[in-house]
Design a protein around this motif. Structure first.
Motif, PDB file in Angstrom:
ATOM      1  N   ARG A 129      -8.041   7.700  -1.547  1.00 20.50           N
ATOM      2  CA  ARG A 129      -7.332   6.762  -2.422  1.00 20.50           C
ATOM      3  C   ARG A 129      -8.297   6.128  -3.421  1.00 20.50           C
ATOM      4  NH1 ARG A 129      -2.945   3.601  -2.910  1.00 20.50           N
ATOM      5  NH2 ARG A 129      -3.295   1.546  -3.790  1.00 20.50           N
ATOM      6  N   ARG A 130      -9.435   5.666  -2.896  1.00 17.22           N
ATOM      7  CA  ARG A 130     -10.439   5.027  -3.747  1.00 17.22           C
ATOM      8  C   ARG A 130     -10.939   6.012  -4.808  1.00 17.22           C
ATOM      9  NH1 ARG A 130     -11.210   0.471  -5.926  1.00 17.22           N
ATOM     10  NH2 ARG A 130     -12.547   1.233  -7.554  1.00 17.22           N
ATOM     11  N   GLN A 170      -8.394   6.432   3.036  1.00 15.55           N
ATOM     12  CA  GLN A 170      -8.789   5.317   2.176  1.00 15.55           C
ATOM     13  C   GLN A 170      -9.815   5.753   1.137  1.00 15.55           C
ATOM     14  OE1 GLN A 170      -9.641   2.677   5.527  1.00 15.55           O
ATOM     15  NE2 GLN A 170      -8.112   1.250   4.747  1.00 15.55           N
ATOM     16  N   VAL A 210      -0.875   6.672   3.267  1.00 16.74           N
ATOM     17  CA  VAL A 210      -1.935   5.667   3.143  1.00 16.74           C
ATOM     18  C   VAL A 210      -2.700   5.901   1.846  1.00 16.74           C
ATOM     19  CG1 VAL A 210      -4.129   4.883   4.089  1.00 16.74           C
ATOM     20  CG2 VAL A 210      -2.179   5.235   5.598  1.00 16.74           C
ATOM     21  N   THR A 211      -2.991   7.168   1.576  1.00 19.38           N
ATOM     22  CA  THR A 211      -3.690   7.487   0.339  1.00 19.38           C
ATOM     23  C   THR A 211      -2.885   7.034  -0.868  1.00 19.38           C
ATOM     24  OG1 THR A 211      -4.799   9.351   1.345  1.00 19.38           O
ATOM     25  CG2 THR A 211      -4.595   9.381  -1.038  1.00 19.38           C
ATOM     26  N   ARG A 241      -4.800  -5.555   1.934  1.00 16.50           N
ATOM     27  CA  ARG A 241      -4.041  -5.167   0.755  1.00 16.50           C
ATOM     28  C   ARG A 241      -2.977  -6.192   0.391  1.00 16.50           C
ATOM     29  NH1 ARG A 241      -2.914   0.237   0.516  1.00 16.50           N
ATOM     30  NH2 ARG A 241      -0.979  -0.355  -0.463  1.00 16.50           N
ATOM     31  N   ASP A 279     -10.056   6.639   7.584  1.00 14.41           N
ATOM     32  CA  ASP A 279     -11.138   6.437   6.616  1.00 14.41           C
ATOM     33  C   ASP A 279     -11.040   7.445   5.478  1.00 14.41           C
ATOM     34  OD1 ASP A 279     -12.136   4.471   8.184  1.00 14.41           O
ATOM     35  OD2 ASP A 279     -13.878   5.582   8.901  1.00 14.41           O
ATOM     36  N   GLU A 317       0.413   0.896   4.707  1.00 13.45           N
ATOM     37  CA  GLU A 317      -0.825   0.193   4.973  1.00 13.45           C
ATOM     38  C   GLU A 317      -1.672   0.958   5.988  1.00 13.45           C
ATOM     39  OE1 GLU A 317      -2.958  -2.005   3.764  1.00 13.45           O
ATOM     40  OE2 GLU A 317      -1.031  -2.574   2.954  1.00 13.45           O
ATOM     41  N   ALA A 318      -2.977   1.076   5.728  1.00 18.07           N
ATOM     42  CA  ALA A 318      -3.848   1.789   6.675  1.00 18.07           C
ATOM     43  C   ALA A 318      -3.742   1.185   8.068  1.00 18.07           C
ATOM     44  CB  ALA A 318      -5.297   1.736   6.183  1.00 18.07           C
TER      45      ALA A 318
END
Lengths: 590, 590
Positions: free
Chosen positions: A201-202, A198, A104-105, B112, A195, A110-111
């Protein structure tokens, strides 16, 4: 939710039962009754069948489940009895397929594809269920209550509530172990929840965007583009490898000017990465990382994390170094949650590092409470402690010594009650328990006395080991516990467990929990095909989302990026390189 | 990113060119030159071909693009000249396929799946490009600079930077219009960005989870489960309908006990919802909403939003009512961003509500700056203003009056320069311009003098209209502007635009921008099939993610939930009910 949509479409024909929240049905499983009521701590599932005397007669028992991770969800999924009103309390109203968090990261998955709503999972179950999105902050085993707090900020006393339970299943998992290192909570990333994945990743993309700004100096650019992974266990190693793939492939093509600034460092306090694996695996990982220019620093203990620097202490030289970084991922293992630690104090487990459960997953020192997954650890009964009881059972005539052959009747029960015996036999290439006893006695002609038995068992107990805190263990425990709940009535009548040496009478109602290691290649031919189809059509969501949670698998697995992975199978067979990660994930799908 | 992964896989063979950030290439488009340099504001693309004299000779021109919405992204996608060093500044490093935002909130589409990284979109373009994740907060047209602020909090003066431009394209969109209603910014949700959609989704699910807690009173449960949509335009109507579907299908099966608490209200200050549509559409929507138990309150102006109540004023009675709510979605149209308003003051557009651009998308009152999408509006030149110039052109002999037939030579140019002429002819069922002139003159035998022309043109100007602030308009403008940039060299040599009446000589280099309305059924046979395949296999990501951005479509579309939608096609043809939304979205895919 996509998977959920598919589910919905497939099941529109099935109408939801409108189940009243309290059903007045008296459930008794045949002739069961109080047979084992006198036997306290050593009797698993005492309360699962026998109706407690007094004021809750006539109502269904209230089963409270804390947590919706691998353990709790697998338990709920496999629970098939209508004997309970089930209340689930968890801060997450969804289950997360955690092995795919690094993906996901990196954006390969997809999360939303790796989570499934708990309400969806427990729909159309035979039991009544209510879910509460809240965190349990106190367990009161005396009054049989759990105290919970909504994760939303409601105020006006609406935030907190208490739930009574007749039976409690604790599956709350563990917290990240920061070793109280200053700054970790504030500045490091973790990778336990969707969370987290994500956010990580951000943060990584933010670093790339920041480094692309015209106001950033060369030195600052180098700092920003330095990604540090702390912890050389399977998670840390996997993440460092996946990050390398992500950065060298996807991100390098989007941010070509930053390619040369990228640096990935893996910090490990011990002397080796992947210490729980075979040396061949560790060597392979080290080589792969060297090729990928991932800087592996062993013997580096993190002592402090600030917003821009991570300070390490070289364990050999004692030298402290401050390393500028852009993103830190902290992955150094787990620790007990405060709510569990407080509960442990109340039930006389204050000194322990992890909450102890017996071989049937019942919390030691507390009635009607079960625990599974990362929040608890099975305290395997030592055979030596029961040496006298075993002797008493075998020595029916109280002769003080018995023939080796007299053990034959109880060998199967000994193997089941004390699995370390078999491990010891295998390890020492002994044919059977009799051979062990003869060895201990020294003289094959002599009878076996208590001293000889004690000698034999003391050696055997060296083979007691702990299960790793993995999704696989939690999931198998959830399935096991649900099965016990399901067959409680039958097993009280006709117990299937090993002989009770301590009581010298009767049998345990259930077999003890056993972590199963299976050959993952058994199902792969079919599943690899399925996986490829799924991979190609983007339907991985169906695989994961539709709730394929129950699984057993083998050994340990460490993806090392690219198409390479180190796998350790039972019997120490080591497969190196070219193992498809897809192949591995199929074992989750059974 | 999934789509991105697919892209990557498909293009691994194509190596990225390592383009030096400054190339020393002198670009001139043949014999172009200063022909139009003297002509100021009325000359679009003056600077696109002619090298400015002085210190930037020998370098590529610096083109700065602000914004990566429909306008900016379509422009970047279609720009195919290597004449510029392009700098893109946007707070979002991705493009969002906004028509699917409500579906993201409802979980039928992955967040996404509807975004694509800008860096991905501009890869392998003939121009050099640099992206900066920042927000432009000031435009200085005198010194040709834009001032930007990173969206990350960097501090130490690293946060802000300025960029010079030779040519500027403003595509920053608009902000939500709150009409300065107190509490809207703090408490209401918007639906402009993908973050908004995810937040809205989370808020709705939070309401369901909150209402499931044992501490919540009946009254509070009713409040929490009341969802209010403010604004009866297409967005508000669509969202109210989609929310109803989401709640009555997906959420009702997950939270069956809350089914009866759900209430959806649509507030509209005007007398009708969907005021821009045909009455049949409005009626149809009203009926559908009544059937779905969505409470439509027209004539209700919101005057205040607190954390738990939304206060409305009945426009007829003046009565103010405070309505308890769980979630409010605010969708009442758009307003000019502060940075644009400040810029407008500097260029003499202080009084206007929206920034004015000419028919070639050049900002009025400012050189080398273009604008498109929601942040600007085309100020169509009134034909009446040019009556004298047109007369002068047609009346070659300065006779003071001409024959109707003398206009023939210029009719095509008049039609193109003043599109309102044609609209007027169509509306009044006049055969051609000559018929209009004859009507104005009253006597078919008389010559046409300036007064007769003015009379004719003043009527015509009533047909000047504004384009709606939609994705479709922005996207077509982006494509148009890119095409102009691409063919600037050729068109300077051989201008293709209408005659310059004002100058009485030459032609405009380009055709003016024209919003195209096409029949969407043209491509649907093929695309509907594609869409169905995609829908079934979950590959919607490919459709959207792979960057299928350029499109033209027809009329307006308002999904009303379920399988019903109201569509208004050109020629006021109204299709009611049973129109597949999938069918509609295919028009985006061209």
């Amino acid at each position: 939710m996509k998977g959920f949509q598919i589910f919905r479409r497939a099941s529109t024909a099935i109408r939801n039962r409108a189940t009243p929240s309290k059903l007045l049905i008296v459930l008794t499983f045949g002739a069961a009754g109080g047979a084992f009521l006198a036997i306290s701590d050593d009797s698993p599932f005492r309360s699962l069948t026998a109706g407690e005397s007094g004021n809750d007669g006539g109502k269904k028992k209230k089963l409270v489940v804390l947590g919706t991770g691998w353990g709790g969800t697998t338990f709920l999924k496999n629970l098939k009895t209508s004997a309970y009103d089930v209340h689930v309390v968890s801060p997450h109203n969804y289950f997360t397929f955690t092995p795919l968090l690094p993906s996901v990261t990196n954006g390969t998955v997809e999360a939303r594809s790796i989570v499934e709503p708990i309400r969806n999972i427990v729909r159309n179950k035979p039991y009544n269920v209510e879910f509460k999105e809240a965190e349990c902050y106190r367990i009161d085993p005396v009054n049989k209550k759990v105290y919970c707090r909504s994760i939303q900020n409601l105020g006006h006393g609406e935030n907190e509530f208490a739930l009574d339970y007749d039976v409690l299943v604790i599956a709350m998992g563990a917290r990240v172990n920061t070793f109280n290192t200053p700054g970790v909570e504030e500045h490091a990333h973790f990778l336990k929840e969707v969370d987290d994945a994500q956010k990580l990743r951000r943060s990584i993309i933010d670093c790339y965007e920041r480094a692309s700004l015209p106001t950033i100096s060369e030195e600052e650019k180098k700092r920003i583009m330095h990604f540090v992974v702390v912890g050389g266990g399977p998670t840390g190693v996997e993440y460092a490898a996946e990050l390398h793939d992500f950065a060298s492939q996807d991100l390098a093509s989007l941010y070509p000017s930053l390619k040369d600034y990228l640096k990935i460092t893996l910090l490990e306090a011990g002397n080796h990465i992947l210490p729980m694996f075979h040396k061949k695996v560790t060597d392979f990982a080290n080589e792969k990382f060297q090729k990928d220019q991932i800087d592996v620093k062993t013997g580096s203990m993190v002592v402090k994390v600030s917003d821009k620097d991570i300070s390490t202490k070289n364990r050999a030289t004692g030298q402290i170094e401050a390393i500028p970084y852009g993103v830190v991922l902290w992955s150094t293992g787990i620790a007990t949650r405060p709510v569990i630690a407080e509960f442990m104090e109340k039930i006389g487990q204050a000194g322990r590092r992890v909450m102890a459960i017996d071989e049937w997953l019942k919390v030691q020192g507390c009635d009607d409470v079960y625990a599974l997954g990362d929040c608890a650890s099975i305290a395997q009964r030592k055979a030596l402690e029961d040496a006298a009881a075993i002797m008493k059972t075998v020595d029916k005539n109280n002769a003080g010594a018995v023939d080796v052959g007299d053990f034959k009747e109880f060998v199967k029960d000994i193997y089941e009650r004390y699995p370390q015996v078999r491990k010891y036999l295998e390890k020492n290439k002994l044919k059977n328990f009799e051979a062990l006893l003869r060895n201990a006695q020294g003289d094959s002609q002599k009878k076996i006395d208590i001293e000889a038995l004690k000698k034999a068992l003391s050696e055997v107990d060296s083979q007691v080991s702990f299960l790793p805190p993995t999704a696989q263990v939690a999931s198998q425990q959830g399935k096991y516990l649900a099965a016990c709940f399901n067959k409680a009535g039958r097993c009280e009548k006709k117990p299937e467990g090993p002989f009770r040496f301590q009581e010298n009478a009767g049998r345990y109602p259930f077999h003890p929990f056993r972590y199963t290691i299976e050959n993952p290649f058994l199902f792969t031919a079919l599943l690899l095909f399925t996986f490829l189809v799924i991979e190609l059509t983007g339907l991985s969501i169906c695989l994961v989302g539709a709730g394929v949670i129950s699984y057993k698998h083998s050994g340990q697995f460490a993806p090392l990026g690219g198409e390479q992975a180190a796998v350790q199978f039972p019997g120490d067979w080591v497969s190196i390189g070219h193992a498809s990660q897809g192949l591995w994930y199929t074992v989750y799908a059974r």
